[in-house]
Scaffold this motif. Structure first.
Motif, PDB file in Angstrom:
ATOM      1  N   LEU A  85     -21.850 -18.534 -19.079  1.00 11.61           N
ATOM      2  CA  LEU A  85     -21.519 -17.354 -20.420  1.00 11.61           C
ATOM      3  C   LEU A  85     -22.964 -17.392 -20.482  1.00 11.61           C
ATOM      4  O   LEU A  85     -23.696 -17.853 -20.660  1.00 11.61           O
ATOM      5  CB  LEU A  85     -20.432 -18.029 -21.785  1.00 11.61           C
ATOM      6  CG  LEU A  85     -19.388 -17.701 -21.454  1.00 11.61           C
ATOM      7  CD1 LEU A  85     -18.601 -18.925 -21.689  1.00 11.61           C
ATOM      8  CD2 LEU A  85     -18.833 -16.124 -21.289  1.00 11.61           C
ATOM      9  N   GLN A  86     -23.350 -16.028 -20.761  1.00  6.72           N
ATOM     10  CA  GLN A  86     -24.031 -15.413 -21.419  1.00  6.72           C
ATOM     11  C   GLN A  86     -24.400 -14.736 -23.009  1.00  6.72           C
ATOM     12  O   GLN A  86     -24.019 -14.494 -22.744  1.00  6.72           O
ATOM     13  CB  GLN A  86     -25.116 -14.500 -20.735  1.00  6.72           C
ATOM     14  CG  GLN A  86     -24.755 -14.688 -18.979  1.00  6.72           C
ATOM     15  CD  GLN A  86     -25.015 -12.954 -18.369  1.00  6.72           C
ATOM     16  OE1 GLN A  86     -25.083 -12.535 -18.026  1.00  6.72           O
ATOM     17  NE2 GLN A  86     -25.386 -13.388 -16.607  1.00  6.72           N
ATOM     18  N   PHE A  87     -25.770 -14.623 -23.287  1.00  6.60           N
ATOM     19  CA  PHE A  87     -25.974 -13.910 -24.523  1.00  6.60           C
ATOM     20  C   PHE A  87     -24.538 -12.663 -24.676  1.00  6.60           C
ATOM     21  O   PHE A  87     -24.457 -12.502 -25.579  1.00  6.60           O
ATOM     22  CB  PHE A  87     -26.716 -13.609 -25.790  1.00  6.60           C
ATOM     23  CG  PHE A  87     -27.601 -14.684 -25.462  1.00  6.60           C
ATOM     24  CD1 PHE A  87     -28.809 -15.240 -24.201  1.00  6.60           C
ATOM     25  CD2 PHE A  87     -27.307 -15.686 -26.199  1.00  6.60           C
ATOM     26  CE1 PHE A  87     -29.891 -16.029 -24.761  1.00  6.60           C
ATOM     27  CE2 PHE A  87     -28.096 -16.778 -26.277  1.00  6.60           C
ATOM     28  CZ  PHE A  87     -29.144 -17.261 -26.050  1.00  6.60           C
ATOM     29  N   GLU A  88     -25.181 -11.746 -23.767  1.00  7.74           N
ATOM     30  CA  GLU A  88     -24.511 -10.479 -23.719  1.00  7.74           C
ATOM     31  C   GLU A  88     -22.882 -10.417 -24.188  1.00  7.74           C
ATOM     32  O   GLU A  88     -21.905  -9.724 -23.746  1.00  7.74           O
ATOM     33  CB  GLU A  88     -24.502  -9.502 -22.528  1.00  7.74           C
ATOM     34  CG  GLU A  88     -26.136  -9.181 -23.113  1.00  7.74           C
ATOM     35  CD  GLU A  88     -26.850 -10.539 -22.422  1.00  7.74           C
ATOM     36  OE1 GLU A  88     -28.274 -10.435 -22.707  1.00  7.74           O
ATOM     37  OE2 GLU A  88     -26.986 -11.274 -21.378  1.00  7.74           O
ATOM     38  N   ASP A  89     -22.378 -11.298 -23.404  1.00  2.68           N
ATOM     39  CA  ASP A  89     -20.748 -11.712 -23.764  1.00  2.68           C
ATOM     40  C   ASP A  89     -20.256 -12.508 -24.882  1.00  2.68           C
ATOM     41  O   ASP A  89     -18.424 -11.865 -25.128  1.00  2.68           O
ATOM     42  CB  ASP A  89     -20.270 -12.978 -22.379  1.00  2.68           C
ATOM     43  CG  ASP A  89     -20.508 -13.290 -21.455  1.00  2.68           C
ATOM     44  OD1 ASP A  89     -21.755 -13.779 -20.338  1.00  2.68           O
ATOM     45  OD2 ASP A  89     -21.137 -12.089 -20.424  1.00  2.68           O
ATOM     46  N   THR A  90     -20.652 -12.231 -26.221  1.00  3.22           N
ATOM     47  CA  THR A  90     -20.734 -11.805 -27.052  1.00  3.22           C
ATOM     48  C   THR A  90     -20.348 -11.154 -27.623  1.00  3.22           C
ATOM     49  O   THR A  90     -19.904  -9.952 -27.841  1.00  3.22           O
ATOM     50  CB  THR A  90     -22.120 -12.421 -28.173  1.00  3.22           C
ATOM     51  OG1 THR A  90     -22.291 -13.767 -27.497  1.00  3.22           O
ATOM     52  CG2 THR A  90     -21.018 -12.608 -29.527  1.00  3.22           C
ATOM     53  N   ALA A  91     -18.642 -11.332 -27.601  1.00  2.00           N
ATOM     54  CA  ALA A  91     -17.509 -10.605 -28.137  1.00  2.00           C
ATOM     55  C   ALA A  91     -16.415 -10.722 -28.618  1.00  2.00           C
ATOM     56  O   ALA A  91     -15.844 -12.245 -28.263  1.00  2.00           O
ATOM     57  CB  ALA A  91     -17.307  -9.115 -27.354  1.00  2.00           C
ATOM     58  N   VAL A  92     -15.561 -10.440 -29.118  1.00  2.00           N
ATOM     59  CA  VAL A  92     -14.041  -9.697 -29.747  1.00  2.00           C
ATOM     60  C   VAL A  92     -13.522  -9.235 -28.288  1.00  2.00           C
ATOM     61  O   VAL A  92     -13.328  -9.033 -27.944  1.00  2.00           O
ATOM     62  CB  VAL A  92     -13.411  -9.322 -31.013  1.00  2.00           C
ATOM     63  CG1 VAL A  92     -11.736  -9.539 -31.000  1.00  2.00           C
ATOM     64  CG2 VAL A  92     -14.184 -10.172 -31.991  1.00  2.00           C
ATOM     65  N   TYR A  93     -12.803 -10.647 -27.896  1.00  2.00           N
ATOM     66  CA  TYR A  93     -12.110 -10.377 -27.156  1.00  2.00           C
ATOM     67  C   TYR A  93     -10.438 -10.018 -26.530  1.00  2.00           C
ATOM     68  O   TYR A  93      -9.795 -11.435 -27.843  1.00  2.00           O
ATOM     69  CB  TYR A  93     -11.777 -11.685 -26.249  1.00  2.00           C
ATOM     70  CG  TYR A  93     -13.283 -11.758 -24.892  1.00  2.00           C
ATOM     71  CD1 TYR A  93     -14.436 -12.232 -25.684  1.00  2.00           C
ATOM     72  CD2 TYR A  93     -13.666 -11.706 -23.891  1.00  2.00           C
ATOM     73  CE1 TYR A  93     -15.688 -12.339 -24.943  1.00  2.00           C
ATOM     74  CE2 TYR A  93     -14.878 -11.269 -22.920  1.00  2.00           C
ATOM     75  CZ  TYR A  93     -15.946 -11.622 -23.564  1.00  2.00           C
ATOM     76  OH  TYR A  93     -16.886 -11.857 -23.157  1.00  2.00           O
ATOM     77  N   TYR A  94      -9.910  -9.328 -26.189  1.00  2.00           N
ATOM     78  CA  TYR A  94      -8.233  -9.334 -26.816  1.00  2.00           C
ATOM     79  C   TYR A  94      -7.672  -8.578 -25.310  1.00  2.00           C
ATOM     80  O   TYR A  94      -8.279  -8.654 -24.127  1.00  2.00           O
ATOM     81  CB  TYR A  94      -8.437  -7.644 -27.100  1.00  2.00           C
ATOM     82  CG  TYR A  94      -9.341  -6.979 -27.906  1.00  2.00           C
ATOM     83  CD1 TYR A  94     -10.131  -6.733 -28.365  1.00  2.00           C
ATOM     84  CD2 TYR A  94      -8.452  -7.366 -29.486  1.00  2.00           C
ATOM     85  CE1 TYR A  94     -11.076  -6.803 -29.310  1.00  2.00           C
ATOM     86  CE2 TYR A  94      -9.012  -7.507 -30.828  1.00  2.00           C
ATOM     87  CZ  TYR A  94     -10.347  -6.975 -30.525  1.00  2.00           C
ATOM     88  OH  TYR A  94     -10.833  -7.362 -32.211  1.00  2.00           O
ATOM     89  N   CYS A  95      -5.974  -9.164 -25.429  1.00  2.00           N
ATOM     90  CA  CYS A  95      -5.647  -9.379 -24.686  1.00  2.00           C
ATOM     91  C   CYS A  95      -4.582  -8.107 -24.563  1.00  2.00           C
ATOM     92  O   CYS A  95      -4.774  -7.231 -25.670  1.00  2.00           O
ATOM     93  CB  CYS A  95      -4.838 -10.298 -24.467  1.00  2.00           C
ATOM     94  SG  CYS A  95      -2.891 -10.902 -23.105  1.00  2.00           S
ATOM     95  N   ASN A  96      -4.490  -7.357 -22.995  1.00  2.00           N
ATOM     96  CA  ASN A  96      -3.353  -6.321 -23.223  1.00  2.00           C
ATOM     97  C   ASN A  96      -2.195  -6.504 -21.739  1.00  2.00           C
ATOM     98  O   ASN A  96      -2.922  -6.866 -21.071  1.00  2.00           O
ATOM     99  CB  ASN A  96      -4.253  -5.277 -22.480  1.00  2.00           C
ATOM    100  CG  ASN A  96      -3.820  -4.149 -22.398  1.00  2.00           C
ATOM    101  OD1 ASN A  96      -3.224  -3.394 -21.637  1.00  2.00           O
ATOM    102  ND2 ASN A  96      -4.399  -2.754 -23.621  1.00  2.00           N
ATOM    103  N   ALA A  97      -1.398  -6.049 -22.298  1.00  2.00           N
ATOM    104  CA  ALA A  97       0.041  -5.863 -21.524  1.00  2.00           C
ATOM    105  C   ALA A  97       0.381  -4.443 -21.389  1.00  2.00           C
ATOM    106  O   ALA A  97       0.632  -3.851 -22.530  1.00  2.00           O
ATOM    107  CB  ALA A  97       0.899  -6.614 -21.525  1.00  2.00           C
TER     108      ALA A  97
END
Length: 118
Positions: A85-97
């Protein structure tokens, strides 16, 4: 009632790993294309990884070789293994169907925060 519930987010140092899970209910899970998206502050939501109902995967260039999306149709769960993991991966992660037939059916989870910091 359809629910997508993410878990597994948290804080990690650069180079670390996290595994996100998204448990689905209320849909015929095996028919759906599943995806992980993320949204960083001040940026648009972007696709990170997608897995079709046939198991085909697609990744954003920025995560290729580091992230892996998998699905368990018996457990109605989709996973995102995130390594290096990198600094740039910082985010809110959402699941989608998503399912496209004569109509389009799309559902989102509530999101889980991933923070990469030293």
């Amino acid at each position: 009632q359809v629910q997508l519930v993410e878990s597994g987010g948290g804080s990690v140092q650069p180079g670390g790993s996290l595994r996100l899970s998204c448990a689905a209910s209320g849909i015929i899970f095996r028919l759906y294309t599943l995806g992980w998206y993320r949204q960083a502050p001040g940026k648009q939501r972007e696709s990170v990884a997608v897995i079709t109902n046939h198991g085909r995967t697609n990744y954003a260039d920025s995560v290729k070789g580091r992230f892996t999306i998998t699905r368990d149709n018996d457990e109605n769960t989709v996973y995102l293994q995130m390594n290096s993991l990198q600094f740039e991966d910082t985010a809110v992660y959402y699941c989608n169907a998503e399912l496209v037939l004569s109509n389009r059916y799309e559902f989102w989870g509530q999101g889980t925060q991933v923070t990469v910091s030293s």
